[in-house]
Scaffold this motif. Structure first.
Motif, mmCIF file in Angstrom:
data_model
loop_
_atom_site.group_PDB
_atom_site.id
_atom_site.type_symbol
_atom_site.label_atom_id
_atom_site.label_comp_id
_atom_site.label_asym_id
_atom_site.label_seq_id
_atom_site.Cartn_x
_atom_site.Cartn_y
_atom_site.Cartn_z
ATOM 1 N N TYR A 109 2.999 18.724 10.468
ATOM 2 C CA TYR A 109 4.119 17.781 10.481
ATOM 3 C C TYR A 109 3.616 16.369 10.775
ATOM 4 N N ARG A 110 2.723 16.271 11.752
ATOM 5 C CA ARG A 110 2.178 14.967 12.137
ATOM 6 C C ARG A 110 1.293 14.401 11.032
ATOM 7 N N LYS A 111 0.483 15.246 10.419
ATOM 8 C CA LYS A 111 -0.407 14.771 9.360
ATOM 9 C C LYS A 111 0.382 14.259 8.158
ATOM 10 N N PHE A 112 1.404 15.010 7.744
ATOM 11 C CA PHE A 112 2.229 14.572 6.623
ATOM 12 C C PHE A 112 2.910 13.241 6.928
ATOM 13 N N LEU A 113 3.351 13.089 8.160
ATOM 14 C CA LEU A 113 4.005 11.839 8.549
ATOM 15 C C LEU A 113 3.023 10.674 8.469
ATOM 16 N N HIS A 114 1.795 10.884 8.899
ATOM 17 C CA HIS A 114 0.784 9.833 8.814
ATOM 18 C C HIS A 114 0.504 9.463 7.363
ATOM 19 N N TRP A 115 0.409 10.453 6.494
ATOM 20 C CA TRP A 115 0.170 10.163 5.069
ATOM 21 C C TRP A 115 1.307 9.346 4.480
ATOM 22 N N PHE A 116 2.530 9.664 4.869
ATOM 23 C CA PHE A 116 3.685 8.898 4.389
ATOM 24 C C PHE A 116 3.607 7.447 4.861
ATOM 25 N N ILE A 117 3.182 7.249 6.102
ATOM 26 C CA ILE A 117 3.087 5.882 6.620
ATOM 27 C C ILE A 117 2.000 5.101 5.879
ATOM 28 N N TYR A 118 0.882 5.755 5.601
ATOM 29 C CA TYR A 118 -0.175 5.083 4.842
ATOM 30 C C TYR A 118 0.284 4.790 3.413
ATOM 31 N N LEU A 119 1.021 5.716 2.816
ATOM 32 C CA LEU A 119 1.568 5.483 1.476
ATOM 33 C C LEU A 119 2.542 4.306 1.503
ATOM 34 N N PHE A 120 3.350 4.234 2.542
ATOM 35 C CA PHE A 120 4.275 3.111 2.712
ATOM 36 C C PHE A 120 3.509 1.789 2.798
ATOM 37 N N THR A 121 2.388 1.799 3.532
ATOM 38 C CA THR A 121 1.575 0.593 3.680
ATOM 39 C C THR A 121 1.060 0.104 2.330
ATOM 40 N N VAL A 122 0.553 1.041 1.516
ATOM 41 C CA VAL A 122 -0.012 0.670 0.214
ATOM 42 C C VAL A 122 1.080 0.125 -0.711
ATOM 43 N N THR A 123 2.202 0.849 -0.784
ATOM 44 C CA THR A 123 3.272 0.419 -1.703
ATOM 45 C C THR A 123 3.881 -0.912 -1.279
ATOM 46 N N LEU A 124 4.038 -1.117 0.029
ATOM 47 C CA LEU A 124 4.597 -2.383 0.498
ATOM 48 C C LEU A 124 3.621 -3.529 0.231
ATOM 49 N N SER A 125 2.334 -3.259 0.390
ATOM 50 C CA SER A 125 1.333 -4.299 0.118
ATOM 51 C C SER A 125 1.344 -4.690 -1.355
ATOM 52 N N PHE A 171 -6.764 -7.149 -1.857
ATOM 53 C CA PHE A 171 -7.941 -7.565 -2.625
ATOM 54 C C PHE A 171 -7.958 -6.909 -4.010
ATOM 55 N N LEU A 172 -7.701 -5.585 -4.038
ATOM 56 C CA LEU A 172 -7.707 -4.870 -5.306
ATOM 57 C C LEU A 172 -6.538 -5.296 -6.194
ATOM 58 N N THR A 173 -5.419 -5.611 -5.580
ATOM 59 C CA THR A 173 -4.258 -6.060 -6.351
ATOM 60 C C THR A 173 -4.542 -7.389 -7.035
ATOM 61 N N ASP A 174 -5.250 -8.274 -6.329
ATOM 62 C CA ASP A 174 -5.618 -9.561 -6.933
ATOM 63 C C ASP A 174 -6.578 -9.380 -8.101
ATOM 64 N N ILE A 175 -7.512 -8.439 -7.957
ATOM 65 C CA ILE A 175 -8.500 -8.221 -9.018
ATOM 66 C C ILE A 175 -7.855 -7.614 -10.265
ATOM 67 N N PHE A 176 -6.993 -6.632 -10.032
ATOM 68 C CA PHE A 176 -6.386 -5.903 -11.151
ATOM 69 C C PHE A 176 -4.908 -6.280 -11.330
ATOM 70 N N GLN A 177 -4.572 -7.515 -11.050
ATOM 71 C CA GLN A 177 -3.164 -7.919 -11.097
ATOM 72 C C GLN A 177 -2.561 -7.812 -12.499
ATOM 73 N N ASN A 178 -3.406 -7.923 -13.532
ATOM 74 C CA ASN A 178 -2.886 -7.796 -14.894
ATOM 75 C C ASN A 178 -2.681 -6.344 -15.315
ATOM 76 N N LYS A 179 -3.309 -5.417 -14.567
ATOM 77 C CA LYS A 179 -3.201 -3.995 -14.917
ATOM 78 C C LYS A 179 -2.224 -3.240 -14.029
ATOM 79 N N ILE A 180 -1.922 -3.805 -12.873
ATOM 80 C CA ILE A 180 -0.990 -3.137 -11.953
ATOM 81 C C ILE A 180 0.407 -3.671 -12.189
ATOM 82 N N PRO A 181 1.356 -2.819 -12.554
ATOM 83 C CA PRO A 181 2.727 -3.289 -12.780
ATOM 84 C C PRO A 181 3.376 -3.741 -11.482
ATOM 85 N N ASP A 182 4.419 -4.509 -11.614
ATOM 86 C CA ASP A 182 5.142 -4.952 -10.426
ATOM 87 C C ASP A 182 5.744 -3.747 -9.703
ATOM 88 N N MET A 183 5.608 -3.761 -8.393
ATOM 89 C CA MET A 183 6.158 -2.683 -7.559
ATOM 90 C C MET A 183 7.524 -3.129 -7.033
#
Length: 297
Positions: A204-220, A32-44
């Motif tokens: 260790y578990r918390k850092f791994l979860h943050w990485f997975i959430y970061l992966f989700t955002v970047t892939l989206s 949703f946010l990517t659609d709104i700010f598509q002109n301001k967010i560079p291609d990933m």
């Protein structure tokens, strides 16, 4: 301990249902946010989430290996307890006269109580529950004074062996041989306690979860030009696989947690009880614990 049987889908889904909700919300919000700010967010570039996903895979692989090592060590320890319990009965019968059957039975029953007490202690349960039938009233009252109930039971058997030596039922050599087995039981108990008390680093578990959430955002973001239904399907499929593997590793890292993936200490103890009672020709031989689910107790 999980068995080679069909595992219910609801059991698997319950482990990741909250992660499913979080990923779904993150995917919808990011899209949703990517659609709104598509002109301001560079291609990933797709290479960025691919790199993060590769890093997550490496970290997950390491964690699963470490967790399985803990689980397998616990299973090997209890496998050793099985063998030594049989050896204890055989050596008592070998070194003691046939008229000492009552003494052998007392030691065997006390050892069976130790098995159940140890398993219950490791699982955080009442260590004296359902073991009074294997102990004399005096023994049962005596061990209540100890914080470590299994250790107190081992002490009782050691004192009993010393008394047998004093009364001439065992000589020095036979006492030493049987004492080696008793010492091994104490060592194996300590190994189990070490696994139970050594906590796998939570950071260790918390850092791994943050990485997975970061992966989700970047892939989206990288898939911003992809239809939302396809994007969400891809996000959920990949990230939930990561979370499911992480959950599996988390459960394996504590093999005495009284959950389906832990070491089946109750079932093992019951099998040892059957073996030992059959060796001494006892009449009160229980049946194996029936397996009615997809895991052994």
């Amino acid at each position: 301990m999980l068995l080679d049987k069909h595992i219910p889908i609801n059991y698997v889904f319950n482990k990741i249902k909250m992660d499913f909700i979080y990923i779904f919300i993150i995917g919808i919000s990011t899209s949703f946010l990517t659609d709104i700010f598509q002109n301001k967010i560079p291609d990933m570039p797709i290479g960025i989430p691919a790199f993060i996903g590769t890093a997550i895979s490496v970290i997950l692989s390491f964690k699963i290996n470490q967790s399985y090592d803990r689980w397998w060590e616990a299973r090997k320890i209890w496998g050793g307890i099985v063998n030594n319990s049989r050896n204890l009965t055989l050596q008592l019968q070998l070194f003691m006269e046939t008229e000492n059957k009552a003494e052998i039975k007392t030691i065997v029953y006390r050892h069976i109580a130790w098995l159940y007490s140890l398993g219950q202690t490791l699982r955080g349960q009442n260590p004296t529950e359902n073991i009074e039938k294997y102990l004399t009233e005096e023994d049962f009252i005596s061990i209540q004074q100890h914080n470590n109930k299994p250790l107190a039971i081992l002490q009782k058997n050691n004192f009993h062996l010393a008394l047998l030596k004093k009364n001439g039922n065992l000589n020095t050599f036979t006492l030493i041989e049987i004492s080696k087995i008793m010492t091994t039981f104490c060592d194996q108990m300590g190994m189990c306690e070490r696994i139970k008390s050594t906590v796998f680093p939570t950071t260790y578990r918390k850092f791994l979860h943050w990485f997975i959430y970061l992966f989700t955002v970047t892939l989206s973001i990288a898939l911003k030009n992809t239809p939302i239904y396809f994007e969400l399907t891809l996000l959920l499929s990949i990230t939930l696989a990561f979370f499911l593997l992480e959950k599996s590793a988390k459960h394996l890292q504590d093999p005495f947690s009284n959950i389906p993936t832990d070491t089946a200490v109750t079932t093992i103890a019951r099998n040892i009880e059957i073996n030992m009672k059959q060796l001494i020709q006892d009449e009160d031989i229980p049946n194996p614990i029936p397996i009615q689910t997809f895991y052994a107790q």
